[in-house]
Design an enzyme around this catalytic site. Structure first.
Site, PDB file in Angstrom:
ATOM      1  N   LYS A 152       0.826  -1.113  -0.091  1.00  0.00           N
ATOM      2  CA  LYS A 152       0.109  -0.176   0.005  1.00  0.00           C
ATOM      3  C   LYS A 152       0.767   1.252  -0.079  1.00  0.00           C
ATOM      4  O   LYS A 152       2.053   1.144   0.653  1.00  0.00           O
ATOM      5  CB  LYS A 152      -0.932   0.047   1.118  1.00  0.00           C
ATOM      6  CG  LYS A 152      -1.966   1.056   1.268  1.00  0.00           C
ATOM      7  CD  LYS A 152      -2.868   0.972   2.517  1.00  0.00           C
ATOM      8  CE  LYS A 152      -3.981   2.267   2.496  1.00  0.00           C
ATOM      9  NZ  LYS A 152      -4.995   2.021   3.797  1.00  0.00           N
ATOM     10  N   SER A 167      -9.995   2.373   2.765  1.00  0.00           N
ATOM     11  CA  SER A 167      -9.007   3.275   1.910  1.00  0.00           C
ATOM     12  C   SER A 167      -7.984   2.342   1.085  1.00  0.00           C
ATOM     13  O   SER A 167      -7.434   2.617   0.290  1.00  0.00           O
ATOM     14  CB  SER A 167      -8.091   4.233   2.713  1.00  0.00           C
ATOM     15  OG  SER A 167      -7.229   3.497   3.773  1.00  0.00           O
ATOM     16  N   SER A 188     -10.370   0.329   7.221  1.00  0.00           N
ATOM     17  CA  SER A 188      -9.862   0.382   5.907  1.00  0.00           C
ATOM     18  C   SER A 188      -9.133  -0.829   5.280  1.00  0.00           C
ATOM     19  O   SER A 188      -8.670  -0.987   4.140  1.00  0.00           O
ATOM     20  CB  SER A 188      -8.868   1.339   5.738  1.00  0.00           C
ATOM     21  OG  SER A 188      -9.437   2.796   5.554  1.00  0.00           O
TER      22      SER A 188
END
EC number: 6.3.5.7
Length: 490
Positions: free
Chosen positions: A78, A158, A182
């Site tokens: 990420k 997210s 998330s």
């Protein structure tokens, strides 16, 4: 080479150790898949040269008999994790071109164990969002589509890039972070497994901060066992992070498949919210039945302060974000937009560098911390947070874990909720309590809705008891036998 990308992490590691294929072959197959799937916009930076170099080094170590726990496994990272020498932007224009001079602890742990980096994964800007539409580099597309439809769906947020990449077989697993859901909500939206461990289990050092008292790193993978293997490598005490817990890391994979007979699982009555789709209710009941069949005792529990969790979260998280994001001023790194004087340069840089949702949260956070409102909002929210943690403590006197839905719906279309921040924030209704209390939470794919879209069940555990979640998660995984995959359209 398509069959190499469809392996689970465990199967790939077994194949590497039996020399059925090399890490270079496995990595090459994934790099080709990543290149062919750019329509999903899952990766914001691809690192093919570095990946092949790491794969060659992994093969050499394996040949010398020095294989680490993840030797030769290609993973996605990420874009919130700093990776030395590789652009790390937190999907924000304000960090465009920023190449950290150091490695985050979590990614350093993965490289120590022999993992290979395929690239950096797209996400909501600064991890603020539930649909991966706030990224400065464009939305991520969910590889799943509703049956008979071709609307582009959100992968959740997210960690949307992580979820999309794992579901579309563009990596064997991915790192992600969870501040209010998330990891778990995108896992539910994409038919993948995601675990947010106990606060402090994984180091936050080198992860771009959103809300420091809530942020926690965790893995996303295609099976419960794969998530356990990744979490074992990601975890560990780190003196560079004052909130990192000085505890031993167990071999989480050893808990997978363990009997859950006799475990008491709580069903929080406050999670039966008004307007919950019947499909979610039905899946929850199915999950309860599966755990009963596996020998668990089901107990109804009460978490009376649940209804205050979302308002408390959307005060505490923006308050912390408004403080954390003050460091982006265009002076030392990232974007700079010159002005007539220093203050103007700050203003111009932030006006151009931050996206609308990030600005919204900075404004909310600054407001609730301002004189006259600090007591009314921020302090009150902190008191509610304590009450929420106390609710869980009382529940743990009766039960070993909790079972709830992960999200109030399946994946929705991109653009469907982007004009209504409150509707978007409601996506976190079942997940934020876990962050506020610092507990571990895991989403396991458990079925599909009427449109063939994946749905997840959430397991919540006691602090530092991820092991029980892996045991219960693998029991649900076995009973659900979730084999559905997105039909390839990209």
């Amino acid at each position: 080479m398509a069959e190499l990308t469809s392996l689970t992490l465990k199967a790939a590691l077994d194949g590497l150790s039996s020399k059925s294929f090399s890490s270079v072959e496995l990595t090459q197959a994934h790099l080709e898949a990543v290149e062919a799937a750019r329509a999903l916009n899952a990766y914001v930076v691809e690192t093919p040269d570095r990946a092949l170099e790491m794969a060659r080094a992994a093969d050499a170590r394996r040949a010398r008999g020095e294989a680490g726990r993840l030797e030769g496994a290609p993973l996605g990272i990420k874009d919130l994790f700093c990776t030395e020498g590789v652009e790390s932007t937190a999907a924000s224009k304000i960090l465009k071109g920023f190449k950290p001079t150091y490695e985050s602890t979590v990614t350093a742990n993965l490289w120590r164990d022999g993992a290979v980096m395929l690239g950096k994964l797209n996400m909501d800007e600064f991890a603020m969002g539930s649909s991966n539409e706030t990224s400065a580099w464009g939305p991520v597309v969910n590889p799943w589509r509703a049956e008979g439809g071709n609307a582009q769906l959100t992968p959740g947020g997210s960690s949307g890039g992580s979820a999309s990449a794992v579901a579309a077989e563009l990596c064997l697993g991915a790192t992600a972070t969870d501040t209010g859901g998330s990891i778990r909500q995108p896992a539910a939206f994409t038919g993948t497994v995601g675990i947010k461990p106990t606060y402090g289990r994984c180091s936050r050092w080198g992860i771009v901060a959103f809300a420091s008292s809530l942020d926690q790193a965790g893995p996303m993978a295609r099976t419960v066992e794969d998530a356990a293997i990744l979490l074992t490598s990601m975890s560990g005490h780190d003196p560079k992070d004052s909130t990192s817990l000085p505890v031993e890391t167990p071999d989480f994979a050893s808990f997978c498949g363990k009997s859950v007979k006799g475990l008491r699982v709580g069903i929080p009555k406050e999670y039966r919210v008004d307007g919950m789709p019947p499909e979610i209710e039905k899946l929850w009941e199915q999950g309860i039945a599966w755990l009963k069949e596996a020998g668990c005792e089901i107990v109804e529990v009460s978490l009376p302060h649940t209804k205050y969790a979302l308002p408390a979260y959307y005060i505490i998280a923006p308050a912390e974000a408004s403080s954390n994001l003050a460091r982006y001023d265009g002076m030392r790194f990232g974007l700079r937009v010159e002005g007539g004087n220093l203050t103007e340069t700050y203003e111009n840089t932030r006006a151009e560098g931050f996206g609308a949702e990030v600005k919204r949260r900075i404004l909310i956070g600054t407001y609730v911390l301002s004189a006259g409102y600090y007591d009314a909002y921020y302090l009150k929210a902190l008191k509610v947070r304590r009450r929420i943690a106390d609710d869980f403590d009382r529940a743990w006197e009766k039960v070993d874990a909790l079972l709830t839905p992960t999200a109030p719906s399946a994946a929705f279309a991109l653009g469907e909720k982007s004009d209504d921040p409150v509707a978007m924030y409601l996506n976190d209704i079942f997940t934020v309590t876990v962050n506020l209390a610092g507990l571990p939470g895991m989403s396991v794919p458990a079925g599909v809705d009427a449109n063939g879209l994946p749905l997840g069940l959430q397991l919540i555990g006691k602090a530092l008891d991820e092991g029980t979640l892996f045991s219960l998660g693998s029991a649900i995984e076995k009973a659900a036998d979730f084999k559905a995959k997105p039909k390839k359209w990209w």
